[in-house]
Scaffold this active site. Structure first.
Site, PDB file in Angstrom:
ATOM      1  N   GLY A  23      39.755  71.550  44.816  1.00 36.59           N
ATOM      2  CA  GLY A  23      39.440  72.543  45.835  1.00 36.59           C
ATOM      3  C   GLY A  23      39.151  71.941  47.198  1.00 36.59           C
ATOM      4  N   GLY A  61      39.045  73.887  39.894  1.00 39.22           N
ATOM      5  CA  GLY A  61      38.718  73.531  38.513  1.00 39.22           C
ATOM      6  C   GLY A  61      39.895  73.651  37.564  1.00 39.22           C
ATOM      7  CE  LYS A 115      27.284  64.931  41.217  1.00 35.16           C
ATOM      8  NZ  LYS A 115      26.928  66.261  40.726  1.00 35.16           N
ATOM      9  NE  ARG A 157      42.036  80.204  45.320  1.00 32.81           N
ATOM     10  CZ  ARG A 157      40.919  79.757  44.777  1.00 32.81           C
ATOM     11  NH1 ARG A 157      39.813  80.476  44.847  1.00 32.81           N
ATOM     12  NH2 ARG A 157      40.894  78.602  44.148  1.00 32.81           N
TER      13      ARG A 157
END
Ligand code: ADP
Ligand code: MG
Length: 399
Positions: A349, A372, A200, A34
């Protein structure tokens, strides 16, 4: 959308909101992707004679102990190595000392401010987009550039708060991330295959809803496949069953039966601590067994569904890739994409780290640096930190 290219930066105080939220261990940066990704915008500002003020969050700050574990000091040390100019550090996030440091900056120099979330310790001022804090930070600059792609889905003082108060625009990293995803999704080539995995169903519903009509096939692996399999009558360990989403999965399967491909077998074990595992067909999996990776038949089916693809979107790993016993499914998916040179976009991620962990760096069309933010962008959800800048919608035609 306005960008850094729209401004004359010479002698201006330019605040660049970066995403320096890098993984750390024992005070050392373990992956500086990053930071490297931020250099293009920072160097552009330096080379154009700006007085550069860098802001970023790092981790979460809830207790005084979090302060020292989440200091940006290691990022400062790394930036000094990477940037060809004077780089300074402000340990303060709100003080006269910080104001003075900014006032003393010369054109072409850089000041990194300490973690914006230090302001979360008392009253969550950063995370709640506190007005007084936003005003103070905005007072430190003449122009605000948001290059923190990974935080676009947040409405914090350091991205949304400042942007409301200053002439603003996006930086090169944000431009690149958004245009890569836009171009990929808008491309007319087919078959377009979406591979979903990870933990999930709950986290991925909106992404599925947005992409199911656009894709030709949806392959579902990971723990999220269990709730889908449950609706087809297979035994599923209660630990993974998302009871609230059974109806959703059932309806999706009914409606898109032709498109959706589910695993037939898993690599199972009684727990992650267990050092042995077995490949088992769904119907043979016992009550006390968990599937930690898709099995060999499933890999074959998934690979066959990917071979002829023109575009593939990956969102979530096929298994617990962090454990060598359960990484084959994810590995084989990446391998077929690589071997057939298939245009692949990776979002999420953990998916991004699985790409690196399994040795597929610099192989794919794009591996997003955001978790996200990318998910929400793929959902088609408006991103608050873009909305404040995004008066003229050029990049993202869909929202
Ligand atoms: P991403 O961050 O790419 O969106 P998720 O956060 O949804 O992905 O899921 C990633 C996690 O899912 C990984 O940590 C992985 O270990 C876990 N996972 C994948 N498959 C399984 C499985 N079968 N059982 C338990 N955990 C799984
Ligand atoms: Mg994740």
């Amino acid at each position: 959308m306005k960008s850094i290219l729209d401004y004359d930066l010479k002698d201006k105080r330019v605040i660049i909101r970066c995403d320096f939220n890098v993984p750390m261990k024992d005070g050392k940066i373990t992956d500086d992707t990053r930071i490297i990704a931020s250099l293009k915008t920072i160097n552009y500002a330096i080379n154009n004679g700006a007085k550069v003020i860098l802001m970023s969050h790092l981790g979460k700050i809830k207790t005084p102990e979090d302060l020292k574990n989440n200091s940006l000091k290691p990022v400062y040390e790394r930036l000094k190595e990477l940037l060809n100019t004077n780089v300074y550090f402000s340990p303060d996030t709100f003080s006269d000392e910080l104001t003075n440091q900014v006032n003393n900056l010369k054109s072409g120099e850089v000041l990194l401010m300490e973690n914006t979330r230090y302001e979360d310790l008392e009253g969550k001022k950063e995370s709640t987009c506190n007005e007084e804090l936003s005003k103070y930070w905005a007072s430190l600059g003449d122009i605000f550039i948001n290059d923190a792609y990974g935080a676009l889905h947040r409405a914090h003082a350091s991205n949304v708060g400042i942007a409301k108060l200053l002439p603003n625009g996006i930086g090169f990293l944000v431009i690149e991330e958004l245009s890569k995803i836009d171009n990929f999704l808008e491309e007319p080539t087919h078959p377009f295959v979406v591979v979903m995995g990870g933990k999930k169903v709950k986290d991925k519903i909106k992404v599925i809803d947005n992409l199911i009509t656009k894709c030709d096939r949806l392959l579902i692996g990971g723990a999220m496949s269990f709730t889908f399999l449950y609706t087809k009558g297979y035994h599923v360990n209660k630990k993974y069953l998302e009871e609230d989403y059974v109806t959703y999965c059932k309806n999706l399967l009914n409606k898109y039966n032709e498109k959706i491909v589910l695993p037939k077998d898993f690599v199972v074990s009684t727990s992650l601590e267990d050092t042995t595992s077995q490949n088992k067909l769904l119907e043979n999996i016992k009550e006390n067994e968990y599937g930690y990776d898709i099995g060999s038949s499933s890999i074959e089916i998934f690979v066959n569904n990917l071979k002829d693809a023109k575009r593939v979107l990956i969102n979530g790993p096929m298994g617990v890739f962090e454990n060598t016993m359960y990484q084959k499914g994810t590995y084989e998916i990446y391998k077929v994409l690589k071997d057939n040179n298939i245009k692949t976009l990776v979002g999420g991620g953990d998916s991004a780290s699985s790409v690196n962990n399994l040795g597929f760096e610099n192989v794919f069309y794009h591996v997003s640096t955001g978790g996200g933010a990318t998910l929400e962008y793929l959902e088609g959800t408006p991103l608050p930190a873009l909305e404040v800048i995004n008066k003229k919608k050029v990049l993202n035609k869909d929202n």
